[in-house]
Design an enzyme around this catalytic site. Structure first.
Site, PDB file in Angstrom:
ATOM      1  N   GLY A 109       0.832  -1.207   0.000  1.00  0.00           N
ATOM      2  CA  GLY A 109       0.000   0.000   0.000  1.00  0.00           C
ATOM      3  C   GLY A 109       0.855   1.240   0.000  1.00  0.00           C
TER       4      GLY A 109
ATOM      5  CG  ASP B  25      -1.531  -5.502   0.222  1.00  0.00           C
ATOM      6  OD1 ASP B  25      -0.909  -4.478   0.490  1.00  0.00           O
ATOM      7  OD2 ASP B  25      -2.755  -5.625   0.480  1.00  0.00           O
TER       8      ASP B  25
ATOM      9  CG  LEU C 133      -5.472   5.887  -7.963  1.00  0.00           C
ATOM     10  CD1 LEU C 133      -6.274   6.181  -9.226  1.00  0.00           C
ATOM     11  CD2 LEU C 133      -4.545   4.709  -8.208  1.00  0.00           C
TER      12      LEU C 133
ATOM     13  NE  ARG D 187      -2.042   6.880   1.014  1.00  0.00           N
ATOM     14  CZ  ARG D 187      -3.320   6.699   0.732  1.00  0.00           C
ATOM     15  NH1 ARG D 187      -3.924   7.475  -0.161  1.00  0.00           N
ATOM     16  NH2 ARG D 187      -4.020   5.764   1.317  1.00  0.00           N
TER      17      ARG D 187
ATOM     18  CG  ASP E  56      -3.602  -1.329   6.619  1.00  0.00           C
ATOM     19  OD1 ASP E  56      -3.384  -2.466   7.082  1.00  0.00           O
ATOM     20  OD2 ASP E  56      -4.556  -1.080   5.871  1.00  0.00           O
TER      21      ASP E  56
ATOM     22  CB  CYS F  96       9.101  -8.336  20.151  1.00  0.00           C
ATOM     23  SG  CYS F  96       7.620  -8.524  21.146  1.00  0.00           S
TER      24      CYS F  96
ATOM     25  CB  CYS G 159     -26.359   3.683  28.095  1.00  0.00           C
ATOM     26  SG  CYS G 159     -24.895   3.890  29.054  1.00  0.00           S
TER      27      CYS G 159
ATOM     28  CB  CYS H 202       9.677 -11.544  22.899  1.00  0.00           C
ATOM     29  SG  CYS H 202      10.031  -9.944  23.638  1.00  0.00           S
TER      30      CYS H 202
END
Lengths: 325, 636
Positions: B31, B53, B62, B64, B122, B163, B178, B436
């Site tokens: 991406g 991906d 488009l 970027r 992302d 990590c 609520c 880890c």
């Protein structure tokens, strides 16, 4: 080409959709300004290719200037070139591929050299990104830019190092972003020194509380100094010549002659005409960011030099000549 | 020799260049960052790259994701990106995988073949998964993220550095039911409500937070109206639209006021007059979307009249179309579906009028509803460039990774030293890390209320990132997933935790949770605790330490009566009020990176009613719609 209508204060649906993710960052007005701006990339080096990619995507019109022919080595950083372009003009070869990134931004090519281009030519642009130009050309174009209100960015990527000097003129002002929902500050004026004034400041005066002048800055200036003396950038075999240039420069600038060691000048010679992509990507990204800041007048601009060291990933702003105390 | 590697050879030297050219890399994500990263890698001489991906290309990419063009919209990101960067360096071999990195084919054996893994993701969920795969196979991982002008790069290596999960990540923001149903006070509450109304009217109604059981004790003010779906005639649709508008924005509001729900509130909500709503429903032809739209229409803010007309127009659009009305009852909200987004904007603004909350334009409502994160090419380019610089340091292998590499921030405003790109030292592994380090994690929850299925989907999967959990208490296996999993154990899912076999999970019970797909083995210690829903909408708190605040401030404000909570015991409520939910911690102005995560859609158990409410309520403020990522704050 469906150009933006500069008279309207709104974006059409195509612009809205295409630019959605960036308009959410800088707003409609900034986008309108950017869509009616034009940047000259003078010297279509690897770092300029990166910046042009970023800014054409953002919707800013572009003219790419270069009189040189593409080489095989250029393919390593300028991704708009292919092997078929080797031997052909760099600007003309890249124009169509840069244009493909965004049909809302117009992309032109200019094959004449900087020497051939008259002063008036440069005044049509909003910004000029100048790369690979000798210092006397930098000063000449800076003079034109300052009188015409054109923003100038001198950018050099050499080996693992990056150098960017800005001249946004004496009357520039910007607004600072004050955080979410808090809007923008009042305009903050910031006067930029000329390139001549900037490079004229003795290096000994550029120290601050964190240390002496940045070595990346000194190396960039050495490279430009060598070029002024010898009519070309240094190469791998220029080590000895460069050592004597360095000695003179350091003395003149009030620094000890061992401030830059001979192995460092040797590396500089080997790297002065070398661009590598990750440094181009970082520096071209910062350059793009700075152009966007200036056009949107939002965010503190780099005042007036940005230096990148790819061996440490440190990228910092410094001011030359230093502010008067 | 003048070839495309001439500059690299001069700069890196023959030895390092040879290592670079021989290395085999995995790039996860094609991406915003991924497009830049793939370009950078092939230009830097990396010739052997796999890219994974699951996404397809959208028009909003488009601006970027420069490897993609208009004609690629709808195509696989990994495949288009691989073909595009091959042109930049024909020597490179790019293998594209269109798929989810969490699926079994990209598991431990797949990761084992690579020398280095680079994330261009992302969402937190996939990052956690790749982190665990890399730890399990001892592969260096270069992690990255961007949000707007900000970004960061870091390097992870098993045993040497922190990590990805050593520092807690802010979690998805949930809103109490609520607040959404009765006491909204922010635009986001109204957007969430409007999405729930969309689900009630067009989706699986019983999953909507606004669903009221027709067999319940209290008569609903709107369920009968909502479920009386109209015929395709214009008059019938108008009548339906009018009835729904009146039910939601007059009758229901009046009913809640009558129930004294707002006693003590600064300002009472105001119902919209039914007569006006009926008249406006008939004026759907004058709805903003129907009259000639001028440029910038999506920045206009619709008031009561425009919103009510638009509301009606959306119902007309759906019910007068045979293709659309067929999907009533199964539609899912999608921010890029114009009808859905018009409906949500209109409903949000009507709701906002009732509760005196600022109204939103279509554009802004879309940003909130879709949790759209601003994203630009420059930041992604910088971050991807920095990732390659770290990759070169790893390839050079001159020093251990923790010494050679850095955590690097990309900042909007310079630090005091003027740094826009700020490298800092990598931290050693955190001893308490459940991934880890200790492999132990504490979870505080109500063992009498939570079902095991909720525990699996919300605690183990969503929060702890376990992909395919196997759960044991003592020596007995009570649940497992994956190939050859014992299906009979699924019978445990609907049970309350304390009713599980082997004496149940109660205060102090330790569960052994294993995930073979991630080579993860964790002890989850459960502590019984009853939380107030207002304070901890998730219903559970994860962490080794209960917040200190509870000791310092024993009497945080008790939940007010008007919120309509179900009367949690005062002591528990006070304790819960003082507990710091992860989301609140995330908002604190620390120098830690705040990663965001997509709304998790991965749980396979249908969540229970209560869980549905919380999960559905999550306008994933921590999750983005696509590519890129992260919020970061830094100072020197």
């Amino acid at each position: 080409m469906a150009a933006a209508d500069p008279s309207s204060d709104a974006l059409n649906d195509q612009e809205s959709e295409l630019y959605d993710r960036q308009i959410r960052l800088w707003g409609v007005q900034a986008q309108k300004r950017m869509s009616s701006s034009k940047v000259l990339y003078a010297g279509f080096t690897g770092v300029c290719a990166e910046a042009a990619k970023n800014l054409v995507l953002a919707g800013i019109h572009a003219t790419i200037q270069d009189h040189r022919a593409a080489t095989y080595a250029d393919l390593g950083t300028n991704f708009f070139l292919t092997a078929e372009d080797v031997g052909k003009n760099r600007a003309a070869s890249c124009q169509a591929r840069l244009q493909q990134l965004n049909n809302l931004a117009k992309v032109d090519a200019e094959e004449r050299s900087l020497e051939e281009l008259e002063d008036a030519y440069f005044k049509q642009f909003t910004c000029i990104c100048l790369s690979g130009a000798p210092l006397h050309q930098q000063k000449r174009i800076d003079g034109i830019c300052r009188s015409a209100g054109v923003f100038l960015y001198v950018v050099e990527s050499f080996g693992f190092y990056g150098y960017l000097m800005l001249d946004l003129g004496q009357g520039f002002s910007y607004r600072k972003e004050l955080g979410e929902n808090k809007g923008l500050s009042d305009p903050i004026p910031v006067a930029f020194p000329s390139i001549e004034e900037a490079v004229g400041a003795p290096w000994s005066t550029l120290k601050n509380r964190w240390g002496p002048v940045s070595k990346v800055y000194a190396l960039a200036q050495l490279m430009l100094e060598f070029e002024e003396k010898h009519g070309r950038r240094p190469g791998a075999s220029d080590g000895d010549t460069m050592t004597s240039v360095a000695q003179q420069c350091l003395k003149r600038n009030g620094l000890p002659t061992d401030f830059i060691a001979s192995d460092e000048t040797a590396v500089l010679c080997a790297q002065a005409q070398v661009e590598i992509n990750p440094v181009c990507a970082v520096l071209g990204g910062i350059l793009g960011q700075e152009v966007i800041k200036a056009l949107s007048q939002k965010g503190t601009p780099a005042h007036n030099v940005f230096l990148f060291d790819g061996t440490t990933s440190e990228g910092k702003v410094m001011l030359t000549p230093p502010a008067a105390k | 020799m003048a070839d495309r590697y001439a500059h690299l050879r001069a700069s890196l030297g023959d030895e390092l260049l040879a290592k670079v050219q021989a290395a085999k890399l995995l790039v996860v994500g094609a991406g915003g960052i991924g497009c830049e990263l793939l370009k950078n890698l092939v230009l830097t001489g990396f010739l052997n790259i796999h890219v994974v991906d699951l996404d397809i290309i959208d028009v909003s990419n488009l601006n970027r994701q420069f490897l993609f063009r208009q004609e690629h919209v709808g195509m696989s990101k990994s495949q288009v990106a691989a073909a595009a960067v091959k042109v930049f360096n024909p020597d490179a071999t790019i293998v594209a995988h269109h798929g989810n990195v969490k699926s079994p084919e990209f598991g431990l054996n797949f990761v084992a073949q690579f020398d280095l893994v680079l994330n261009a993701l992302d969402n937190v969920d996939a990052r956690r998964h790749v982190n665990r795969l890399c730890l399990a196979k001892d592969k260096p991982l270069i992690e990255s993220g961007t949000t707007g002008y900000l970004g960061q790069v870091t390097v992870i290596r098993k045993g040497e550095t922190e990590c990805y999960e050593c520092q807690p990540k802010p979690t998805q923001k949930s809103y109490p039911i609520c607040t959404i149903r009765s006491t909204p006070d922010k635009p986001v509450h109204c957007v969430v409500w409007a999405k729930e109304l969309f689900r009630l009217l067009f989706g699986r109604a019983e999953d909507s937070m606004l669903y009221e059981d027709p067999a319940g004790d209290e008569p609903s003010a709107y369920m009968a109206t909502v479920t009386a779906r109209p015929e395709a005639s214009a008059d019938a649709i108008t009548a339906y639209a009018a009835a729904v508008l009146v039910a939601q924005f007059e009758t229901e509001v009046a009913k809640r006021i009558g129930m004294d729900v707002y006693k003590g509130a600064k300002r009472l909500p105001e119902a919209v007059a039914g007569g006006a709503l009926r008249a406006l429903a008939a004026e759907y032809a004058q709805a903003p979307s129907r009259v000639a739209r001028k440029a910038g229409w999506d920045r206009d803010v619709w008031g009561v009249e425009e919103s009510a007309r638009e509301f009606s127009a959306c119902l007309h659009d759906v019910y007068s179309s045979a293709a659309l009305r067929e999907h009533v009852g199964s539609m899912e909200f999608d921010k890029d579906d114009k009808i859905a987004m018009r409906f949500v904007t209109a409903a949000c603004n009507l709701r906002s009028v009732v509760f005196h909350i600022p109204l939103q334009s279509y554009h802004d409502a879309k940003g909130i509803a879709g949790n759209i994160i601003a994203a630009i090419a420059t930041t992604n380019a910088i971050i991807a460039g920095l990732q390659v610089l770290e990759a070169l340091k790893i390839m050079r292998a001159a020093k251990p990774i923790r010494e050679a590499c850095n955590y690097v921030w990309c900042l909007r405003e310079g630090t005091r030293k003027g740094l826009l790109l700020q490298p800092t030292a990598l931290e050693p592994p955190s001893k308490g890390c459940f991934v880890c380090g200790t492999r132990t994690v504490d979870v505080h929850l109500d063992t009498a209320a939570l079902t095991f299925g909720e525990f699996v989907s919300r605690v183990l999967k969503s929060r702890l990132g376990v992909n395919e959990p196997s759960v044991s208490v003592g020596s007995s296996l009570i649940y497992e997933e994956g190939e050859d999993a014992a299906q009979g154990l699924r019978a445990n899912l609907p049970k309350r935790l304390r009713d599980l076999p082997g004496g149940g999970v109660t205060d102090g019970t330790s569960l052994s949770v294993e995930d073979f797909s991630q080579d993860l083995d964790v002890t989850v210690c459960v502590y019984h605790r009853v939380f107030d829903e207002e304070e901890v909408p998730d219903g559970f708190v994860v962490g080794g330490q209960m917040p200190v605040a509870s000791a310092a401030k024993p009497s945080a404000e008790p939940p007010s009566a008007e919120t309509g909570t179900n009367g949690a015991p005062a002591a528990a409520a006070a304790a819960a009020a003082a507990a710091v939910p992860a989301a609140a911690a995330a908002a604190a102005p620390t120098a830690q990176p705040a990663k965001r995560g997509r709304e998790d859609g991965g749980s396979e158990e249908p969540p229970s009613k209560r869980a549905a409410a919380t999960v559905a309520t999550a306008v994933d403020t921590t999750g983005g719609d696509d590519d890129d990522d992260v919020i970061c704050v830094g100072d020197d």
